[in-house]
Design an enzyme around this catalytic site. Sequence first.
Site, PDB file in Angstrom:
ATOM      1  N   LYS A   1      -3.672   4.616  -9.912  1.00 15.85           N
ATOM      2  CA  LYS A   1      -4.151   6.099  -9.803  1.00 15.85           C
ATOM      3  C   LYS A   1      -2.991   7.010  -9.282  1.00 15.85           C
ATOM      4  O   LYS A   1      -3.046   8.090  -9.697  1.00 15.85           O
ATOM      5  CB  LYS A   1      -5.178   6.230  -9.143  1.00 15.85           C
ATOM      6  CG  LYS A   1      -6.596   5.674  -9.871  1.00 15.85           C
ATOM      7  CD  LYS A   1      -7.957   5.852  -8.973  1.00 15.85           C
ATOM      8  CE  LYS A   1      -7.851   4.479  -8.105  1.00 15.85           C
ATOM      9  NZ  LYS A   1      -9.142   4.306  -7.271  1.00 15.85           N
TER      10      LYS A   1
ATOM     11  N   LYS B   1       0.871  -1.373  -0.057  1.00 16.73           N
ATOM     12  CA  LYS B   1      -0.050   0.086   0.065  1.00 16.73           C
ATOM     13  C   LYS B   1       0.617   1.187   0.243  1.00 16.73           C
ATOM     14  O   LYS B   1       0.588   2.173  -0.618  1.00 16.73           O
ATOM     15  CB  LYS B   1      -0.922   0.061   1.322  1.00 16.73           C
ATOM     16  CG  LYS B   1      -2.047  -1.098   1.055  1.00 16.73           C
ATOM     17  CD  LYS B   1      -2.878  -1.062   2.273  1.00 16.73           C
ATOM     18  CE  LYS B   1      -4.030  -1.924   2.370  1.00 16.73           C
ATOM     19  NZ  LYS B   1      -4.794  -1.994   0.899  1.00 16.73           N
TER      20      LYS B   1
ATOM     21  N   LYS C   1       1.865  -2.601 -11.643  1.00 10.31           N
ATOM     22  CA  LYS C   1       0.482  -2.551 -11.727  1.00 10.31           C
ATOM     23  C   LYS C   1      -0.162  -1.263 -12.293  1.00 10.31           C
ATOM     24  O   LYS C   1       0.510   0.002 -11.687  1.00 10.31           O
ATOM     25  CB  LYS C   1      -0.481  -3.351 -10.504  1.00 10.31           C
ATOM     26  CG  LYS C   1      -0.573  -2.298  -9.404  1.00 10.31           C
ATOM     27  CD  LYS C   1      -1.361  -2.800  -8.127  1.00 10.31           C
ATOM     28  CE  LYS C   1      -1.695  -2.127  -7.185  1.00 10.31           C
ATOM     29  NZ  LYS C   1      -2.333  -2.636  -6.092  1.00 10.31           N
TER      30      LYS C   1
END
Length: 391
Positions: free
Chosen positions: A261, A157, A258
Amino acid sequence: MSRVLGKLASMQSRSVLQGGKIRSGLARRSLSTDQTTQRHPRTIFSGIQPSGIPHLGNYLGALSHWVELQKTAVPGDRLFFSVVDLHALTVQRKKDAPSVKDDAETMTAALLAIGLDPSRCTIFCQSHVAEHLHLAWLLSCITSMGRLNRMTTWKGKLVDARNANSEAEIDESHLNVGLFTYPVLQAADILLYRATHVPVGEDQRQHIELCRDIAQILNARLQESLRPDDYERSAFRSPELLITSYKRILSLRDPNQKMSKSSPDLKSRILLTDSTDVIYQKIRGAVTDSQREITFSPEARPGVSNLLTILAGCTGENVFELAEKFGNAGHGELKKTVMEAVEETMKGPRSEYLRLLKDRTYIQQVLRDGAREARKTAQQTMREITDTLQI
């Protein structure tokens, strides 16, 4: 060439938005008909963070799976889909980012635009149901540090949030308490609704295993204080994982990462709001390689394989069969077909999303209604837990 195009023509997505619902080839194989017959009713919970406009990876992954779960639900099933805005606070937001409230509403618009129906599932904002935080605190008091130390997903994260190249660039100095205890709040999200099934990505397996462990601890407390008949009614089921079968969609500019955003390169992702021209430009500029033949080999040829994965996600076809049908058609033909498939897949949801953003009153009403419905189950669960813990 015409032979290749003829074979591919039948593969194009049939996504059509009709009355706010979407019919699509997406995820058509994720749940079989056999799974929806002769089974016990299920309670499904899943959440998504409000972190900006959803991109193609979100859509072909979790979101299309949610729509399929709604489509295949049987009488007695209960579906809870939450915009988990409290989880979004665990990483630092950019100074110029919209407020969490605004992001939660735009994410709700996206959920409605892809085909989630408030009359068939409960759509709500996590922070609108106070019991999430109440239960999270109680669960944190029965969860050991040792268990949390085994959770390593926080590194991923932070890689996304900080746009790092790998987990090697991340250390515990970047970790806040909220992100460290994130799995406990996630367990509270799930157990609050007594979820029997949780659709998540493979990267969340650790967290669901922790949730199952916490459910067993709660059950042990219940068993100590309840009569056998009452315990049978009140015991928490260990939630089962529903792992989405889709491969993750990678960045168009760096297929070793990946699609995200948080990437500073706007051309690396396709957003729900992207126009036809923008979609074409981004896919036309997608990184491939120098080999003309089209093959699916994620390790050796990540760029070409990513395009095939996107095409398969939009059409429901097998990536290896797609690669074989393209043969020596070349990257240009592959990109052209991917452009058309993505546009066909996205145009309905895009139109509905832009329409819904003009009707914030309706979005807010959906969230109020969803929170009211979610609260009924959440409050009942909390009464049972607090009675057991005698608080």
